[in-house]
Design a protein around this motif. Sequence first.
Motif, PDB file in Angstrom:
ATOM      1  N   ASP A  58       2.283   4.633  10.799  1.00  0.00           N
ATOM      2  CA  ASP A  58       1.846   3.303  10.369  1.00  0.00           C
ATOM      3  C   ASP A  58       0.845   3.399   9.220  1.00  0.00           C
ATOM      4  OD1 ASP A  58       3.447   2.227  12.312  1.00  0.00           O
ATOM      5  OD2 ASP A  58       1.817   1.803  13.722  1.00  0.00           O
ATOM      6  N   TYR A  59      -0.061   4.361   9.328  1.00  0.00           N
ATOM      7  CA  TYR A  59      -1.044   4.562   8.262  1.00  0.00           C
ATOM      8  C   TYR A  59      -0.358   4.934   6.946  1.00  0.00           C
ATOM      9  CZ  TYR A  59      -4.367   7.044   5.325  1.00  0.00           C
ATOM     10  OH  TYR A  59      -5.098   7.473   4.255  1.00  0.00           O
ATOM     11  N   LEU A  60       0.557   5.911   7.004  1.00  0.00           N
ATOM     12  CA  LEU A  60       1.212   6.365   5.774  1.00  0.00           C
ATOM     13  C   LEU A  60       2.082   5.270   5.166  1.00  0.00           C
ATOM     14  CD1 LEU A  60       2.152  10.052   6.665  1.00  0.00           C
ATOM     15  CD2 LEU A  60       0.308   9.237   5.187  1.00  0.00           C
ATOM     16  N   ASN A  61       2.702   4.453   6.011  1.00  0.00           N
ATOM     17  CA  ASN A  61       3.490   3.332   5.484  1.00  0.00           C
ATOM     18  C   ASN A  61       2.594   2.323   4.779  1.00  0.00           C
ATOM     19  OD1 ASN A  61       5.971   4.297   6.377  1.00  0.00           O
ATOM     20  ND2 ASN A  61       5.843   3.245   8.356  1.00  0.00           N
TER      21      ASN A  61
ATOM     22  N   GLU B 231       0.246   0.221  -0.295  1.00  0.00           N
ATOM     23  CA  GLU B 231      -0.952  -0.015  -1.100  1.00  0.00           C
ATOM     24  C   GLU B 231      -0.824   0.645  -2.472  1.00  0.00           C
ATOM     25  OE1 GLU B 231      -4.704  -1.534  -2.006  1.00  0.00           O
ATOM     26  OE2 GLU B 231      -3.568  -1.896  -0.165  1.00  0.00           O
ATOM     27  N   ILE B 232      -0.291   1.850  -2.508  1.00  0.00           N
ATOM     28  CA  ILE B 232      -0.138   2.549  -3.782  1.00  0.00           C
ATOM     29  C   ILE B 232       0.884   1.836  -4.661  1.00  0.00           C
ATOM     30  CG2 ILE B 232       0.626   4.705  -4.869  1.00  0.00           C
ATOM     31  CD1 ILE B 232      -0.494   6.185  -2.411  1.00  0.00           C
TER      32      ILE B 232
ATOM     33  N   GLY C 208      -9.309  -0.645   2.545  1.00  0.00           N
ATOM     34  CA  GLY C 208      -8.071  -0.034   2.074  1.00  0.00           C
ATOM     35  C   GLY C 208      -7.996   0.126   0.571  1.00  0.00           C
ATOM     36  N   GLU C 209      -8.729  -0.705  -0.167  1.00  0.00           N
ATOM     37  CA  GLU C 209      -8.663  -0.635  -1.632  1.00  0.00           C
ATOM     38  C   GLU C 209      -9.127   0.724  -2.146  1.00  0.00           C
ATOM     39  OE1 GLU C 209      -9.346  -5.310  -2.932  1.00  0.00           O
ATOM     40  OE2 GLU C 209     -10.969  -3.863  -3.181  1.00  0.00           O
TER      41      GLU C 209
ATOM     42  N   HIS D 272      -2.560  -4.575   1.717  1.00  0.00           N
ATOM     43  CA  HIS D 272      -1.695  -3.816   2.631  1.00  0.00           C
ATOM     44  C   HIS D 272      -2.506  -2.860   3.510  1.00  0.00           C
ATOM     45  CE1 HIS D 272       1.887  -5.279   0.632  1.00  0.00           C
ATOM     46  NE2 HIS D 272       1.401  -4.897  -0.538  1.00  0.00           N
ATOM     47  N   LEU D 273      -3.343  -2.046   2.894  1.00  0.00           N
ATOM     48  CA  LEU D 273      -4.104  -1.059   3.658  1.00  0.00           C
ATOM     49  C   LEU D 273      -5.366  -1.669   4.267  1.00  0.00           C
ATOM     50  CD1 LEU D 273      -3.971   1.851   4.565  1.00  0.00           C
ATOM     51  CD2 LEU D 273      -5.182   2.530   2.477  1.00  0.00           C
TER      52      LEU D 273
END
Length: 245
Positions: free
Chosen positions: A170-173, A178-179, A126-127, A186-187
């Motif tokens: 869920d992915y976009l949340n 993460e951003i 996710g990073e 988070h991601l």
Amino acid sequence: MTFDPFGDFETEGYLQNSLKLKDPVEVKESEHLSFEASIEDALAFLAKKRSIDYKAVLKTHEILFSGFYPWAGKDRNELIPHLAVFKGSKDDPHHTIFERPDLIKRSIEYALELASNKKRFRDRPGEVMGQLASAHPFLDGNGRTILLIYMELCFRTRFAVDWSKTSKDDYLNALSDEIRNPFKGHLDSYLKPFVIDISNRDEWPGMIGGIKGLDGLDKEGITYANLDNPEVQQLYKAYRAQPLE
């Protein structure tokens, strides 16, 4: 409010598109047709690159969207260096603020550096995606361009994310979290259950064309503000929990 950074929506349509379309549905359809028609060319370009660098990211966007956007392949720093871009209002505590135009290149290069550490990349997938997405290098087409870059980076580390098992919302949340607060897992936590081994790219064009919603950060609630605004400058100072190293 329509995202109109050039100030010429009435005469040139949404983001100066080649068809001068204004209707959001027509824009999205025509833009996606350009994307789907160019996926294989973009993937072939990336597969031939010895290493993925910032110029490759720009070229990928150009290949994918030059059929619809004449400015495709140019980043925000070249086109609108004076504007900050947000998802949601800057007054909303849950807004997402994307990288300053003058730091986009550095942010992308940092993501590519993270991806070069193959063990860390697979352990913390996710990073890299979060860093690429937070850069938000283009006026539009970020999600799809970044997806192709990310998939190629994953392939070079011999893994993939099984996007068919993921949920758009869920992915976009998780991506937004993460951003807003990078490098806190988070991601990583969201993507890790979907990490699989991969040995070839054969099925990518069809799979990518069928993915829905991964470009969701491109248009939904995008707003902008002048970087000279003291309030915007303060937001950037306070925004990142962890600066780039």
